[in-house]
Design a protein around this motif. Structure first.
Motif, short mmCIF file in Angstrom:
data_model
loop_
_atom_site.label_atom_id
_atom_site.label_comp_id
_atom_site.label_asym_id
_atom_site.label_seq_id
_atom_site.Cartn_x
_atom_site.Cartn_y
_atom_site.Cartn_z
N TYR A 17 0.77 -1.26 -0.03
CA TYR A 17 -0.01 0.11 0.11
C TYR A 17 0.98 1.33 0.04
O TYR A 17 1.93 1.38 0.45
CB TYR A 17 -0.88 0.12 1.30
N LEU A 18 0.57 2.26 -0.73
CA LEU A 18 1.02 3.55 -0.61
C LEU A 18 0.56 4.25 0.65
O LEU A 18 -0.62 3.70 0.98
CB LEU A 18 0.65 4.27 -1.83
N SER A 19 1.15 5.25 1.01
CA SER A 19 0.61 6.04 2.30
C SER A 19 -0.42 6.96 1.93
O SER A 19 -1.14 7.58 2.83
CB SER A 19 1.97 6.88 2.78
N ASP A 20 -0.95 7.16 0.70
CA ASP A 20 -1.83 8.27 0.16
C ASP A 20 -2.59 7.38 -0.93
O ASP A 20 -2.41 6.10 -1.05
CB ASP A 20 -1.32 9.26 -0.47
N ASP A 21 -3.53 8.03 -1.63
CA ASP A 21 -4.64 7.42 -2.37
C ASP A 21 -4.05 7.00 -3.78
O ASP A 21 -4.77 6.52 -4.73
CB ASP A 21 -5.67 8.47 -2.62
N GLY A 22 -2.72 7.37 -4.14
CA GLY A 22 -2.13 6.96 -5.53
C GLY A 22 -2.32 8.07 -6.39
O GLY A 22 -1.94 7.81 -7.78
N ASP A 23 -2.83 9.17 -6.29
CA ASP A 23 -2.82 10.28 -7.19
C ASP A 23 -1.37 10.39 -7.87
O ASP A 23 -0.30 10.44 -7.18
CB ASP A 23 -3.15 11.51 -6.39
N PHE A 24 -1.29 10.77 -9.14
CA PHE A 24 -0.03 10.56 -9.79
C PHE A 24 0.70 11.85 -9.19
O PHE A 24 2.01 12.03 -9.45
CB PHE A 24 -0.29 10.42 -11.48
N ARG A 25 -0.02 12.85 -8.86
CA ARG A 25 0.63 13.99 -8.39
C ARG A 25 1.40 13.98 -7.09
O ARG A 25 2.09 14.91 -6.71
CB ARG A 25 -0.16 15.21 -8.61
N SER A 26 1.04 12.87 -6.22
CA SER A 26 1.63 12.73 -4.98
C SER A 26 3.15 12.48 -4.98
O SER A 26 3.77 12.23 -6.24
CB SER A 26 1.07 11.46 -4.40
#
Length: 342
Positions: free
Chosen positions: A117-126
């Motif tokens: 899992y990523l720490s956030d939602d996986g938005d490409f701009r993260s």
């Protein structure tokens, strides 16, 4: 665009177009034909691609050894809002595939994918996904159409090779067309103008024209979508076979007669059809936007787009005795290259 807007676009399901395996294979084969080692020892990033749904991940995992890949990275976006307290709904995922035979089958395949899992939602701009972008050599995906402009800018700032799907209308954007004019980006091979590219959509996708059902799955064709890339391919260097201006006037069989009127607000002639481009005219010509699918940078030079010297759309008069003005649709101004073949 904010994360909230991205979530709204995703929840509306209007951006969820799943590319079919055959269309991915057809496009990638063109780059492989031109350069069999195009993917060798490369790290490929597939953002916006959950392997549960995405054929991009499945395709490149299946061909991991054949292409000689160094590493495959795929990320997924968490669709749900933060009010849903489930990790799988609010956290994006990153899937990686390297030259490690985890399932002990003597070959690398999709069953060797590892994920976390990523720490956030996986938005490409993260920041997380940006780091993966910076690690990659090539970025390949079908991004949400509504975010195409922002996604392309995200790629261009990284100076990576890429191959992505978008709407042909994107070439009209003021921050996109210059990339094409400067040969920093061009069209791939597969376009849907002929209805050849169908995307799978969710069953609750809005009912529109150009839909069909196959084996219980729903598909939608997007008539003006295309691949955009900066990876070279041989068909980009195939010259257009052209007739002279005189022969076009005499033999061109289009319903609308070819007359080559001059624009009122630019020193150029109107060419209404790509196959009517005269081989012997050395000045500037306004051609339909479909020219970009045939554009050979060795044969032509792109001069400008759409506007005349007065900053207004190109126009021409039908004749001196019939002075009504015609404004053709989205013309690209081109000329024969000094080093090209007429």
């Amino acid at each position: 665009m904010t994360n909230t807007n991205l979530s709204n676009a995703k929840k509306a399901k209007n951006d969820e177009f799943y590319t079919q395996w055959g269309d991915i294979e057809k496009e990638m084969n063109v780059y492989l034909e031109f350069n069999p080692d195009v993917f060798r020892d490369k790290t490929i990033l597939l953002p916006c691609d959950d392997p549960e749904w995405s054929n991009f991940t499945k395709y490149f995992a299946h061909n991991f050894n054949n292409f000689g890949l160094k590493k495959l990275i795929s990320t997924s976006y968490a669709h749900a809002s933060e009010q849903i307290e489930t990790k799988t709904k609010i956290k994006g995922k990153v899937f990686t595939l390297e030259a490690k035979d985890i399932n002990k089958r003597s070959e690398i395949d999709i069953d060797d994918l590892e994920f976390e899992y990523l720490s956030d939602d996986g938005d490409f701009r993260s920041e997380e996904v940006k780091k993966l972008r910076d690690e990659a050599d090539i970025i390949i995906t079908n991004p949400p159409f509504s975010l195409f402009r922002e996604f392309l800018a995200w790629i261009m700032e990284s100076d990576k090779e890429f191959c992505i799907i978008g709407n042909m209308n994107a070439v009209t954007y003021k921050d996109v067309f210059p990339l094409i004019a400067r040969n920093q980006m061009w069209l791939g091979v597969t376009r849907t103008g002929s209805g050849s590219m169908w995307f799978r959509v969710d069953g609750n996708f809005p009912v529109k024209t150009g839909q069909k059902w196959e084996e219980g799955k729903r598909y939608q064709t997007i008539g003006n979508s295309a691949w955009f890339t900066n990876i070279d391919h041989g068909r980009r260097h195939q010259p257009l076979n052209l007739m002279t201006r005189k022969d076009n006037l005499k033999f061109n069989n289009h319903k609308g007669k070819v007359t080559y009127p001059e624009y009122d607000n630019y020193d150029a002639i109107e060419v209404p059809y790509v196959d009517a481009i005269p081989s012997d005219y050395d000045g500037v010509m306004g051609v339909p936007i479909g020219f970009l699918g045939k554009y050979n940078p060795d044969q032509f030079e792109i001069v400008s787009f759409r506007k005349g010297k007065d900053g207004k759309d190109l126009v021409y008069s039908l004749s001196r005795v019939q002075p009504s003005r015609v404004q053709p649709y989205l013309r690209i101004l081109i000329k024969h290259s000094d080093t090209g073949t007429h």
